[in-house]
Enzyme design. Structure first.
Site, PDB file in Angstrom:
ATOM      1  N   GLY A  36      -6.441  -6.541   2.113  1.00  0.00           N
ATOM      2  CA  GLY A  36      -6.953  -7.907   2.181  1.00  0.00           C
ATOM      3  C   GLY A  36      -6.285  -8.874   1.228  1.00  0.00           C
ATOM      4  O   GLY A  36      -6.627 -10.054   1.202  1.00  0.00           O
ATOM      5  N   HIS A  37      -5.313  -8.418   0.438  1.00  0.00           N
ATOM      6  CA  HIS A  37      -4.702  -9.286  -0.582  1.00  0.00           C
ATOM      7  C   HIS A  37      -3.190  -9.171  -0.521  1.00  0.00           C
ATOM      8  O   HIS A  37      -2.601  -8.476  -1.344  1.00  0.00           O
ATOM      9  CB  HIS A  37      -5.200  -8.878  -1.964  1.00  0.00           C
ATOM     10  CG  HIS A  37      -5.042  -9.934  -3.005  1.00  0.00           C
ATOM     11  ND1 HIS A  37      -3.903 -10.079  -3.760  1.00  0.00           N
ATOM     12  CD2 HIS A  37      -5.882 -10.896  -3.426  1.00  0.00           C
ATOM     13  CE1 HIS A  37      -4.063 -11.070  -4.615  1.00  0.00           C
ATOM     14  NE2 HIS A  37      -5.253 -11.582  -4.432  1.00  0.00           N
ATOM     15  N   PHE A  38      -2.507  -9.751   0.266  1.00  0.00           N
ATOM     16  CA  PHE A  38      -2.838 -10.580   1.410  1.00  0.00           C
ATOM     17  C   PHE A  38      -2.141  -9.984   2.616  1.00  0.00           C
ATOM     18  O   PHE A  38      -0.985  -9.593   2.493  1.00  0.00           O
ATOM     19  CB  PHE A  38      -2.352 -12.018   1.195  1.00  0.00           C
ATOM     20  CG  PHE A  38      -3.013 -12.715   0.040  1.00  0.00           C
ATOM     21  CD1 PHE A  38      -4.290 -13.239   0.181  1.00  0.00           C
ATOM     22  CD2 PHE A  38      -2.379 -12.834  -1.178  1.00  0.00           C
ATOM     23  CE1 PHE A  38      -4.900 -13.902  -0.868  1.00  0.00           C
ATOM     24  CE2 PHE A  38      -2.988 -13.486  -2.233  1.00  0.00           C
ATOM     25  CZ  PHE A  38      -4.252 -14.017  -2.087  1.00  0.00           C
TER      26      PHE A  38
END
Length: 142
Positions: free
Chosen positions: A47-49
């Site tokens: 999720g990052h990124f």
């Protein structure tokens, strides 16, 4: 040198939050130089990124704090205690950390008070270039 098995005897952290793979230089109560090998398999990259994976700055600070915890965790008064992060000052991020990087983390004891509180000067480098630096405060708790 301190390997991952020995690190787990010093720190309470475990996967996925143990962020130090090995310690290259160790002077108990004085300084340590540790390694974090950053791979695309790190769970935070989901999720990052997406499409541009970057190691979160907060996790880089945590990795620096863990190397600092290794320094203070080997003091005689630290036996049976857990070094906890209680503050971060003078923090600067200079470069991004991406999959494939090997982060070299140095933590040096600036001052320890009453053998329960202290401040570490920490810095992280990739390929000899400064990535981040911070003063990290810790407390030894039961």
């Amino acid at each position: 040198m301190i390997d991952n098995i020995e690190i787990q005897k010093i720190l309470a952290h475990r996967y996925p939050f143990l962020l130090v793979d090995r310690v290259l230089v160790f002077e108990p109560g004085v300084r340590a130089v540790g390694i974090k090998n950053v791979t695309i398999n790190e769970p935070f990259f989901q999720g990052h990124f997406p499409g541009r994976p970057l190691m979160p700055g907060a996790l880089l600070i945590e990795a620096m704090a863990q190397v600092g915890g290794i320094v203070c965790g080997q003091l005689p008064e630290a036996v049976g205690k857990i070094p906890l992060l209680v503050g971060v000052n003078k923090t600067r991020f200079r470069r991004q950390v991406v999959p494939g990087d090997q982060v070299i983390i140095t933590a040096e004891d600036l001052r320890t008070r009453q053998k329960r509180f202290g401040i570490m000067q920490t810095r992280s480098e990739v390929d000899g270039k400064l990535v981040a630096e911070a003063e990290i405060m810790f407390s030894l708790v039961d």
